[in-house]
Design a protein around this motif. Structure first.
Motif, PDB file in Angstrom:
ATOM      1  N   ARG A   1       0.836  -1.206   0.000  1.00 25.39           N
ATOM      2  CA  ARG A   1       0.000   0.000   0.000  1.00 25.39           C
ATOM      3  C   ARG A   1       0.871   1.257   0.000  1.00 25.39           C
ATOM      4  NH1 ARG A   1      -5.258   1.320   0.956  1.00 25.39           N
ATOM      5  NH2 ARG A   1      -5.763  -0.867   1.373  1.00 25.39           N
ATOM      6  N   ASN A   2       1.946   1.245   0.780  1.00 24.30           N
ATOM      7  CA  ASN A   2       2.823   2.420   0.836  1.00 24.30           C
ATOM      8  C   ASN A   2       3.554   2.639  -0.486  1.00 24.30           C
ATOM      9  OD1 ASN A   2       1.991   2.779   3.421  1.00 24.30           O
ATOM     10  ND2 ASN A   2       3.961   2.336   4.391  1.00 24.30           N
ATOM     11  N   LYS A   3       3.967   1.550  -1.137  1.00 23.72           N
ATOM     12  CA  LYS A   3       4.624   1.695  -2.446  1.00 23.72           C
ATOM     13  C   LYS A   3       3.684   2.349  -3.446  1.00 23.72           C
ATOM     14  CE  LYS A   3       7.807  -2.228  -2.098  1.00 23.72           C
ATOM     15  NZ  LYS A   3       8.181  -3.551  -2.645  1.00 23.72           N
ATOM     16  N   ILE A   4       2.430   1.909  -3.445  1.00 17.11           N
ATOM     17  CA  ILE A   4       1.436   2.491  -4.349  1.00 17.11           C
ATOM     18  C   ILE A   4       1.194   3.951  -4.001  1.00 17.11           C
ATOM     19  CG2 ILE A   4      -1.027   2.436  -4.927  1.00 17.11           C
ATOM     20  CD1 ILE A   4      -0.829  -0.637  -4.821  1.00 17.11           C
ATOM     21  N   ARG A   5       1.090   4.236  -2.710  1.00 21.60           N
ATOM     22  CA  ARG A   5       0.830   5.614  -2.252  1.00 21.60           C
ATOM     23  C   ARG A   5       1.969   6.555  -2.603  1.00 21.60           C
ATOM     24  NH1 ARG A   5      -0.250   5.714   3.914  1.00 21.60           N
ATOM     25  NH2 ARG A   5      -2.089   4.592   3.160  1.00 21.60           N
ATOM     26  N   HIS A   6       3.202   6.085  -2.427  1.00 24.89           N
ATOM     27  CA  HIS A   6       4.358   6.966  -2.596  1.00 24.89           C
ATOM     28  C   HIS A   6       4.815   7.100  -4.041  1.00 24.89           C
ATOM     29  CE1 HIS A   6       5.476   5.779   1.812  1.00 24.89           C
ATOM     30  NE2 HIS A   6       4.558   6.744   1.767  1.00 24.89           N
ATOM     31  N   HIS A   7       4.601   6.063  -4.854  1.00 23.61           N
ATOM     32  CA  HIS A   7       5.208   6.060  -6.185  1.00 23.61           C
ATOM     33  C   HIS A   7       4.206   6.049  -7.341  1.00 23.61           C
ATOM     34  CE1 HIS A   7       8.999   5.452  -4.123  1.00 23.61           C
ATOM     35  NE2 HIS A   7       8.494   4.389  -3.510  1.00 23.61           N
ATOM     36  N   LEU A   8       3.162   5.250  -7.237  1.00 24.09           N
ATOM     37  CA  LEU A   8       2.231   5.124  -8.355  1.00 24.09           C
ATOM     38  C   LEU A   8       1.188   6.241  -8.378  1.00 24.09           C
ATOM     39  CD1 LEU A   8       1.187   3.623 -10.794  1.00 24.09           C
ATOM     40  CD2 LEU A   8      -0.015   2.035  -9.273  1.00 24.09           C
ATOM     41  N   VAL A   9       0.566   6.496  -7.240  1.00 22.94           N
ATOM     42  CA  VAL A   9      -0.511   7.501  -7.190  1.00 22.94           C
ATOM     43  C   VAL A   9      -0.016   8.884  -7.606  1.00 22.94           C
ATOM     44  CG1 VAL A   9      -2.133   8.705  -5.676  1.00 22.94           C
ATOM     45  CG2 VAL A   9      -1.904   6.205  -5.534  1.00 22.94           C
ATOM     46  N   PRO A  10       1.151   9.351  -7.130  1.00 21.05           N
ATOM     47  CA  PRO A  10       1.618  10.676  -7.582  1.00 21.05           C
ATOM     48  C   PRO A  10       1.755  10.783  -9.093  1.00 21.05           C
ATOM     49  CG  PRO A  10       2.876   9.958  -5.670  1.00 21.05           C
ATOM     50  CD  PRO A  10       2.038   8.788  -6.097  1.00 21.05           C
ATOM     51  N   ILE A  11       2.176   9.704  -9.766  1.00 19.42           N
ATOM     52  CA  ILE A  11       2.299   9.736 -11.223  1.00 19.42           C
ATOM     53  C   ILE A  11       0.919   9.881 -11.869  1.00 19.42           C
ATOM     54  CG2 ILE A  11       2.930   8.373 -13.257  1.00 19.42           C
ATOM     55  CD1 ILE A  11       5.167   7.141 -11.579  1.00 19.42           C
ATOM     56  N   LEU A  12      -0.063   9.139 -11.352  1.00 25.30           N
ATOM     57  CA  LEU A  12      -1.415   9.218 -11.904  1.00 25.30           C
ATOM     58  C   LEU A  12      -1.993  10.625 -11.733  1.00 25.30           C
ATOM     59  CD1 LEU A  12      -2.790   5.792 -10.589  1.00 25.30           C
ATOM     60  CD2 LEU A  12      -2.209   6.368 -12.946  1.00 25.30           C
ATOM     61  N   LYS A  13      -1.748  11.213 -10.591  1.00 24.54           N
ATOM     62  CA  LYS A  13      -2.248  12.569 -10.343  1.00 24.54           C
ATOM     63  C   LYS A  13      -1.521  13.597 -11.196  1.00 24.54           C
ATOM     64  CE  LYS A  13      -3.885  11.763  -5.614  1.00 24.54           C
ATOM     65  NZ  LYS A  13      -3.728  12.103  -4.168  1.00 24.54           N
ATOM     66  N   GLU A  14      -0.259  13.318 -11.481  1.00 25.58           N
ATOM     67  CA  GLU A  14       0.514  14.227 -12.338  1.00 25.58           C
ATOM     68  C   GLU A  14       0.018  14.155 -13.779  1.00 25.58           C
ATOM     69  OE1 GLU A  14       5.118  14.653 -13.942  1.00 25.58           O
ATOM     70  OE2 GLU A  14       4.716  13.594 -12.057  1.00 25.58           O
ATOM     71  N   LEU A  15      -0.336  12.970 -14.226  1.00 27.83           N
ATOM     72  CA  LEU A  15      -0.828  12.803 -15.594  1.00 27.83           C
ATOM     73  C   LEU A  15      -2.186  13.453 -15.795  1.00 27.83           C
ATOM     74  CD1 LEU A  15       0.189   9.063 -16.202  1.00 27.83           C
ATOM     75  CD2 LEU A  15       1.199  11.097 -17.271  1.00 27.83           C
ATOM     76  N   ASN A  16      -2.971  13.482 -14.743  1.00 32.74           N
ATOM     77  CA  ASN A  16      -4.318  14.057 -14.820  1.00 32.74           C
ATOM     78  C   ASN A  16      -4.601  14.790 -13.521  1.00 32.74           C
ATOM     79  OD1 ASN A  16      -7.011  14.684 -15.019  1.00 32.74           O
ATOM     80  ND2 ASN A  16      -7.725  12.576 -15.315  1.00 32.74           N
ATOM     81  N   THR A  17      -4.631  16.090 -13.565  1.00 28.83           N
ATOM     82  CA  THR A  17      -4.818  16.882 -12.342  1.00 28.83           C
ATOM     83  C   THR A  17      -6.194  16.639 -11.712  1.00 28.83           C
ATOM     84  OG1 THR A  17      -5.555  18.756 -13.695  1.00 28.83           O
ATOM     85  CG2 THR A  17      -3.218  18.695 -13.042  1.00 28.83           C
ATOM     86  N   SER A  18      -7.141  16.130 -12.515  1.00 30.21           N
ATOM     87  CA  SER A  18      -8.477  15.814 -11.983  1.00 30.21           C
ATOM     88  C   SER A  18      -8.649  14.305 -11.800  1.00 30.21           C
ATOM     89  CB  SER A  18      -9.558  16.349 -12.931  1.00 30.21           C
ATOM     90  OG  SER A  18      -9.456  17.728 -13.109  1.00 30.21           O
ATOM     91  N   PHE A  19      -7.525  13.623 -11.584  1.00 28.92           N
ATOM     92  CA  PHE A  19      -7.566  12.161 -11.552  1.00 28.92           C
ATOM     93  C   PHE A  19      -8.519  11.627 -10.492  1.00 28.92           C
ATOM     94  CE2 PHE A  19      -6.070   8.106  -9.876  1.00 28.92           C
ATOM     95  CZ  PHE A  19      -6.162   7.333 -11.027  1.00 28.92           C
ATOM     96  N   LEU A  20      -8.498  12.178  -9.294  1.00 31.13           N
ATOM     97  CA  LEU A  20      -9.357  11.654  -8.224  1.00 31.13           C
ATOM     98  C   LEU A  20     -10.833  11.831  -8.559  1.00 31.13           C
ATOM     99  CD1 LEU A  20      -7.682  12.448  -4.774  1.00 31.13           C
ATOM    100  CD2 LEU A  20      -8.098  10.228  -5.827  1.00 31.13           C
ATOM    101  N   ASP A  21     -11.176  12.961  -9.184  1.00 33.67           N
ATOM    102  CA  ASP A  21     -12.572  13.157  -9.601  1.00 33.67           C
ATOM    103  C   ASP A  21     -12.967  12.118 -10.649  1.00 33.67           C
ATOM    104  OD1 ASP A  21     -12.906  15.338  -7.938  1.00 33.67           O
ATOM    105  OD2 ASP A  21     -12.296  16.779  -9.477  1.00 33.67           O
ATOM    106  N   SER A  22     -12.063  11.879 -11.607  1.00 30.88           N
ATOM    107  CA  SER A  22     -12.346  10.875 -12.649  1.00 30.88           C
ATOM    108  C   SER A  22     -12.463   9.486 -12.023  1.00 30.88           C
ATOM    109  CB  SER A  22     -11.225  10.872 -13.689  1.00 30.88           C
ATOM    110  OG  SER A  22     -11.110  12.131 -14.304  1.00 30.88           O
TER     111      SER A  22
END
Length: 436
Positions: free
Chosen positions: A191-212
């Motif tokens: 969970r921490n690996k996903i939180r620290h490394h994967l999620v930031p990339i997804l949010k960077e690719l799409n600033t509205s990622f959480l809404d989507s």
């Protein structure tokens, strides 16, 4: 955020405004914000804190922090310390699973003991995203992609629509204090690996990622509801609940379905089964083959699959019927009454010479060495031989009940009466016994 949170509670969880609830409080950012939000709403609640003793003095400092906050704000607070490592070793669990079991077992015990209605946890939108990605990476069905549910019976998660960022800004705006869990900085956990490394990339690719992502979860949940409706409809066509609680799956009808394995998964996963390929193979296996979960057995029986609990199969208790009892509900339904003459209009019904039986009558399972005198035959017969001749399956033998007078079989219930207890022209009192 407070306005949105209040609207969310009034719309989704209005019952919380008039019920007693605990908030699970670790002392971290999310739970302290949840506590503060309900304080602003003037709600009355209690706090629960678990000390898992996994981070030396840091765990104790978390507990002191929560207790101090509760005392300062006059909030009822219960704390519990666990030796999580020993529990994990004893039960062969990971530390995370051990902590989860200990936490929720204690939460439920406190809720019941103190007559509270609900337990609230501080899971939020980012937790849902991380859970989605964990399940996706491991391989999962649609259910594993629908995120964390807003409510599981008495567990309620009111922060799920809110992001970690929104929660952090609320804490900053209201100058809240909280404790940082040092283990959250480690990459030792998936969970921490996903939180620290994967999620930031997804949010960077799409600033509205959480809404989507939130919209996607909404659509997946709608699809899951449609799926469940279809599964429930097929269930009514294919699965029959028998008198003893056993579920019988009609294999002929099941095999007419496209993707029948998916239906089996939907119907059976809640019973604790994990050996899915064995279950799918069972459909074409020879009669008598079984697959086990911790508490249930799935048995191939001729043209059916039978699902029943292990407890029901091994019920060796004796159930007594005293004289004058007219209705029996356990372990099966029987009706007993005196009649003036026999009427053979009911299938599962016998007539007994009451003077030939001795009370209390006993209902029990068969035992090795049992014999009886089948009605219409001369002489006795071993019950095991009767089962074989009548082609009883292993399941049918294990679940067959007998009605006995002292040590003599009066009725192989629903199947065959004993010749010794039938009525004759000399019978004075007729007892009618019906299996409902």
């Amino acid at each position: 955020m407070l306005d949105k949170f209040q609207k969310h509670i009034h719309t989704t969880f209005p019952f919380l405004l008039e019920r007693k609830f605990y908030i699970a409080v670790s002392g971290g950012l999310d739970s302290m914000v949840l506590v503060h939000l309900f304080q602003q709403m003037k709600c009355s609640f209690g706090m629960l804190h678990c000390n898992f003793q996994l981070r030396a003095t840091e765990s104790d400092e978390d507990m002191k922090f929560v207790l101090a906050y509760a005392a300062q704000h006059q909030i009822p607070c219960e704390v519990q310390q666990f030796n999580t490592k020993i529990y994990a070793e004893k039960n062969k669990l990971s530390i995370q699973l051990a902590a989860r079991e200990l936490r929720y077992q204690w939460f439920e015990a406190q809720r019941q003991a103190n007559h509270y209605d609900y337990i609230l946890t501080a899971h939020h939108l980012d937790d849902t995203l991380e859970t989605f990605l964990i399940n996706f990476s491991r391989g999962t069905g649609l259910e594993g992609l629908t995120g964390i549910p807003q409510q599981n019976e008495t567990i309620v998660r009111p922060l799920l629509p809110f992001s970690r960022e929104a929660i952090w800004h609320y804490a900053q705006d209201n100058q809240l204090q909280w404790r940082e869990d040092s283990s959250n900085a480690s990459d030792n956990y998936l969970r921490n690996k996903i939180r620290h490394h994967l999620v930031p990339i997804l949010k960077e690719l799409n600033t509205s990622f959480l809404d989507s992502f939130q919209n996607t979860i909404h659509h997946l949940k709608e699809a899951q509801e449609i799926l469940q409706d279809g599964v429930a409809l097929r269930y009514q066509e294919i699965v029959l609940k028998q008198e003893d609680g056993t579920l019988r799956f009609d294999l002929k009808k099941l095999l007419e379905l496209d993707h029948y394995t998916s239906y089996l998964y939907q119907w059976l996963h809640s019973y604790g089964f994990t050996a899915w390929q064995d279950i799918f193979d069972l459909v074409h296996a020879q009669s008598g083959k079984q697959v086990h979960s911790d508490a249930f057995i799935l048995l191939k029986n001729r043209a059916s699959l039978l699902l029943f609990s292990k407890e029901s199969q091994h019920d060796k208790r004796h159930y007594f019927i005293e004289k004058g009892i007219e209705y029996v509900k356990e372990p099966i339904n029987l009706t007993l009454c005196n009649v003036s003459y026999p009427s053979y209009t009911l299938a599962k019904c016998i007539f007994v010479d009451q003077d030939k039986i001795k009370y209390p009558l006993v209902i029990r399972k068969w035992e090795e060495g049992d014999v009886f005198y089948p009605k219409g035959m001369k002489g006795k017969k071993k019950l095991s031989k009767y089962f074989k001749d009548e082609k009883f399956s292993l399941y049918e033998k294990s679940t067959q009940w007998l009605l006995c007078s002292e040590n003599q079989i009066v009725w192989v219930i629903g199947k065959r009466q004993d010749e010794r207890f039938i009525i004759t022209e000399n019978t004075k009192q007729i007892l009618q016994i019906i299996q409902q």
